[in-house]
Every structure is written in C-alpha cells, then in structure tokens.
Design a protein around this motif. Structure first.
Motif, mmCIF file in Angstrom:
data_model
loop_
_atom_site.group_PDB
_atom_site.id
_atom_site.type_symbol
_atom_site.label_atom_id
_atom_site.label_comp_id
_atom_site.label_asym_id
_atom_site.label_seq_id
_atom_site.Cartn_x
_atom_site.Cartn_y
_atom_site.Cartn_z
ATOM 1 N N GLN A 89 0.598 -1.285 0.082
ATOM 2 C CA GLN A 89 -0.276 -0.110 -0.088
ATOM 3 C C GLN A 89 1.118 1.241 -0.091
ATOM 4 O O GLN A 89 0.842 2.328 -1.125
ATOM 5 N N ILE A 90 2.073 0.861 1.130
ATOM 6 C CA ILE A 90 3.128 2.063 0.899
ATOM 7 C C ILE A 90 3.490 2.512 -0.297
ATOM 8 O O ILE A 90 3.150 3.433 -0.999
ATOM 9 N N ILE A 91 4.365 1.113 -0.777
ATOM 10 C CA ILE A 91 5.058 1.655 -1.942
ATOM 11 C C ILE A 91 4.509 1.815 -3.249
ATOM 12 O O ILE A 91 4.737 2.700 -4.199
ATOM 13 N N ASP A 92 2.767 1.284 -2.950
ATOM 14 C CA ASP A 92 2.348 2.189 -4.527
ATOM 15 C C ASP A 92 2.189 3.267 -3.978
ATOM 16 O O ASP A 92 1.982 4.019 -5.626
ATOM 17 N N GLY A 93 1.551 3.781 -3.307
ATOM 18 C CA GLY A 93 1.596 5.165 -2.601
ATOM 19 C C GLY A 93 2.805 6.213 -4.004
ATOM 20 O O GLY A 93 2.669 7.065 -4.267
ATOM 21 N N ILE A 94 4.168 5.635 -3.530
ATOM 22 C CA ILE A 94 4.809 6.246 -4.000
ATOM 23 C C ILE A 94 4.885 6.119 -6.108
ATOM 24 O O ILE A 94 4.838 6.375 -5.994
ATOM 25 N N HIS A 97 2.400 7.730 -7.375
ATOM 26 C CA HIS A 97 2.242 8.901 -7.516
ATOM 27 C C HIS A 97 1.875 10.482 -8.967
ATOM 28 O O HIS A 97 1.642 11.344 -9.183
ATOM 29 N N VAL A 98 3.130 9.802 -9.472
ATOM 30 C CA VAL A 98 3.283 10.094 -10.765
ATOM 31 C C VAL A 98 2.464 9.587 -12.171
ATOM 32 O O VAL A 98 2.040 10.649 -12.597
ATOM 33 N N GLN A 99 1.383 8.813 -12.294
ATOM 34 C CA GLN A 99 1.387 8.424 -13.037
ATOM 35 C C GLN A 99 -0.333 8.949 -12.362
ATOM 36 O O GLN A 99 -1.493 9.106 -13.243
ATOM 37 N N ALA A 100 -0.471 9.377 -11.223
ATOM 38 C CA ALA A 100 -1.831 9.604 -11.307
ATOM 39 C C ALA A 100 -1.767 10.875 -11.310
ATOM 40 O O ALA A 100 -2.976 11.389 -11.574
ATOM 41 N N LYS A 101 -0.810 11.698 -11.064
ATOM 42 C CA LYS A 101 -0.703 13.001 -12.074
ATOM 43 C C LYS A 101 -1.450 13.093 -13.224
ATOM 44 O O LYS A 101 -2.723 13.377 -13.974
ATOM 45 N N ARG A 102 -0.837 12.258 -14.147
ATOM 46 C CA ARG A 102 -1.612 12.101 -15.451
ATOM 47 C C ARG A 102 -2.827 11.329 -15.732
ATOM 48 O O ARG A 102 -3.155 12.403 -16.246
ATOM 49 N N TYR A 103 -3.138 10.870 -14.567
ATOM 50 C CA TYR A 103 -4.157 10.443 -14.643
ATOM 51 C C TYR A 103 -5.141 11.938 -14.238
ATOM 52 O O TYR A 103 -6.434 11.979 -14.799
ATOM 53 N N LEU A 104 -5.152 12.269 -13.020
ATOM 54 C CA LEU A 104 -6.076 13.531 -12.769
ATOM 55 C C LEU A 104 -6.223 14.689 -14.015
ATOM 56 O O LEU A 104 -7.061 15.223 -14.214
ATOM 57 N N CYS A 105 -4.917 14.952 -14.654
ATOM 58 C CA CYS A 105 -4.822 15.482 -15.318
ATOM 59 C C CYS A 105 -6.092 15.363 -16.581
ATOM 60 O O CYS A 105 -6.512 15.843 -17.535
ATOM 61 N N ALA A 106 -6.145 13.631 -16.688
ATOM 62 C CA ALA A 106 -6.726 13.588 -17.916
ATOM 63 C C ALA A 106 -8.285 13.328 -17.259
ATOM 64 O O ALA A 106 -9.010 13.766 -18.368
ATOM 65 N N VAL A 107 -8.883 12.635 -16.481
ATOM 66 C CA VAL A 107 -9.568 12.684 -15.556
ATOM 67 C C VAL A 107 -10.692 14.111 -15.532
ATOM 68 O O VAL A 107 -11.784 14.371 -15.397
ATOM 69 N N LYS A 108 -9.839 15.222 -14.452
ATOM 70 C CA LYS A 108 -10.237 16.074 -14.266
ATOM 71 C C LYS A 108 -10.032 17.101 -15.071
ATOM 72 O O LYS A 108 -8.696 17.603 -15.125
ATOM 73 N N PRO A 109 -9.965 18.003 -15.923
ATOM 74 C CA PRO A 109 -9.312 19.174 -16.682
ATOM 75 C C PRO A 109 -9.153 20.326 -15.742
ATOM 76 O O PRO A 109 -8.198 20.959 -16.726
ATOM 77 N N TYR A 144 -4.657 2.673 -6.780
ATOM 78 C CA TYR A 144 -4.995 3.514 -7.076
ATOM 79 C C TYR A 144 -5.565 4.612 -6.066
ATOM 80 O O TYR A 144 -4.843 5.956 -6.635
ATOM 81 N N LYS A 145 -6.434 4.097 -5.846
ATOM 82 C CA LYS A 145 -6.765 5.273 -4.600
ATOM 83 C C LYS A 145 -6.025 5.866 -3.812
ATOM 84 O O LYS A 145 -6.203 7.680 -3.261
ATOM 85 N N ASP A 146 -5.439 5.346 -3.871
ATOM 86 C CA ASP A 146 -4.047 5.808 -2.970
ATOM 87 C C ASP A 146 -3.277 6.589 -3.125
ATOM 88 O O ASP A 146 -3.056 8.164 -2.587
ATOM 89 N N ALA A 147 -2.924 6.598 -4.464
ATOM 90 C CA ALA A 147 -2.141 7.211 -4.856
ATOM 91 C C ALA A 147 -2.866 8.671 -5.356
ATOM 92 O O ALA A 147 -1.871 9.535 -5.693
ATOM 93 N N LEU A 148 -3.950 8.455 -5.226
ATOM 94 C CA LEU A 148 -4.615 9.579 -5.956
ATOM 95 C C LEU A 148 -4.357 10.513 -4.670
ATOM 96 O O LEU A 148 -3.846 11.543 -4.865
ATOM 97 N N GLN A 149 -4.809 9.712 -3.570
ATOM 98 C CA GLN A 149 -4.495 11.190 -2.014
ATOM 99 C C GLN A 149 -3.086 11.122 -1.383
ATOM 100 O O GLN A 149 -2.813 12.467 -1.605
ATOM 101 N N VAL A 150 -2.183 10.286 -2.338
ATOM 102 C CA VAL A 150 -0.670 10.636 -2.856
ATOM 103 C C VAL A 150 -0.430 11.915 -3.308
ATOM 104 O O VAL A 150 0.026 13.239 -2.423
ATOM 105 N N ARG A 151 -1.070 12.159 -4.253
ATOM 106 C CA ARG A 151 -1.120 13.305 -5.491
ATOM 107 C C ARG A 151 -1.196 14.139 -4.880
ATOM 108 O O ARG A 151 -0.652 15.526 -5.174
ATOM 109 N N LEU A 152 -2.564 14.064 -3.996
ATOM 110 C CA LEU A 152 -2.988 15.582 -3.421
ATOM 111 C C LEU A 152 -2.093 15.917 -2.768
ATOM 112 O O LEU A 152 -1.900 17.386 -2.312
ATOM 113 N N PHE A 153 -2.127 15.391 -1.999
ATOM 114 C CA PHE A 153 -1.136 15.608 -0.663
ATOM 115 C C PHE A 153 0.517 16.534 -0.696
ATOM 116 O O PHE A 153 0.729 17.083 -0.888
ATOM 117 N N ASP A 154 1.100 16.108 -2.032
ATOM 118 C CA ASP A 154 1.663 16.807 -2.939
ATOM 119 C C ASP A 154 2.074 17.536 -3.600
ATOM 120 O O ASP A 154 2.454 18.561 -3.388
#
Length: 190
Positions: A89-94, A97-109, A144-154
């Motif tokens: 869980q921790i390792i995937d959050g790390i 987190h870059v993929q989460a940025k790419r994801y958020l850019c795609a799904v949240k204009p 992936y949802k944990d990674a999205l949280q980490v990204r937002l805190f980033d």
C-alpha cells in the motif's frame, strides 16, 4: 539495514536540495505528510506522502532535469529501494504518484491548471495526460485511490511558510510499517 535511520540520513544529506519548487525537497515531503495527517488519512497514506519523493533524495540529480527533457523516474527508484521494507500500500502510493498526476490531468480538466509550474513541466517528460486505455488500466490497480490521495498531498506540500511536526515525528509513524526482515519482491511485484 536500519531503513528508518537511512531515510533520516538521506533527509539530512540531501533534503535541503530544491527541485524546481520554491522549497527544499525535504520540506516538501514533510509538508505532504502534514497535509495527509490534517485530512485524517491513515498512517499508511501519511507514510507514503512522506516518502513519495524519496527517489529524488537518493538519485541526487540536478533539480532542473525536467527542463532538459529528462525523467529521472524518481517514483520507480524510490519505490524499488523501499519495497523490501514497507507494505505494498505504501510502495504503490510512492510508485504511482506520478501516474496519479497523469490520471488526474486526464479525468479532471481543471486539474492541470492547478499544478505548480514545475509539476506542469515535469508532466511533459512523464508522459503527459493518460489516454483512455491507461486510465482503465490505472483504475484496475489495487491501491490507485491511495496514490490519488498521495498525489493531492504532493500538490499541497509547496508552502513557503508552514509549521508542521519534524522529521522524527513522521519517521515514528513510518516505523510501525517496517518489516523485521526485508520483504522479497515476487516476480509479479518486481
């Protein structure tokens, strides 16, 4: 290896380095953990937020690599280094987190416009926003949802003047997850 002592040493040795933002890498990582805690995240998410950029600390690359079109893959380097010592869980959050940025850019204009300039610059060398297939694959990952949280805190951890607990406080939280013996990656995790 005492991984907590090693992490502490890396913060002390390399945490002062800037990375394209207006604060140091170490300060950014502490602020990310702080925001995770303020949002009542689990200790695992707080730890992932603290360590999400650990790859930058051990890579010791120049802060302007993205400006030169270079991706240091810090998320992979950090995750691979820490994987023997922390749960998935921790390792995937790390790692994600870059993929989460790419994801958020795609799904949240509007998300792209909220990124700092350094995060926008690095996005280009990290693959840009995800396509439909990448989005579907990302959403199948167990954490992936944990990674999205980490990204937002980033994204939040870039404040020039923020009071927060010190490194020892967050390392104490992280300590509870350290395995007594290193976890050996299975072929599917490697």
């Amino acid at each position: 290896m005492d991984i907590i002592a090693f992490i502490k040493q890396q913060f002390e040795d390399n945490g002062h380095v800037a990375y394209g933002e207006h604060i140091s890498m170490g300060e950014h990582m502490l602020q990310s953990a702080y925001y995770a805690e303020q949002k009542n995240s689990s200790d695992a998410i707080i730890t992932a937020a603290l360590l999400h950029d650990f790859g930058h600390l051990i890579l010791e690359l120049p802060e302007d690599i993205a400006e030169h079109g270079i991706d240091g893959y810090h998320e992979d380097v950090g995750a691979q280094f820490l994987a023997p010592y922390f749960p998935k869980q921790i390792i995937d959050g790390i790692a994600l987190h870059v993929q989460a940025k790419r994801y958020l850019c795609a799904v949240k204009p509007k998300y792209h416009g909220q990124l700092s300039q350094a995060s926008q610059d690095s996005l280009a060398v990290q693959g840009g926003q995800m396509n439909a297939q990448e989005i579907a694959e990302f959403e199948q990952l167990p954490f992936y949802k944990d990674a999205l949280q980490v990204r937002l805190f980033d994204d939040l951890g870039k404040n020039l003047a923020l009071e927060h607990p010190d490194l020892a406080y967050y390392l104490h939280i992280a300590q509870q997850f350290v395995t007594n013996k290193p976890h050996v990656l299975s072929p599917t995790e490697a």
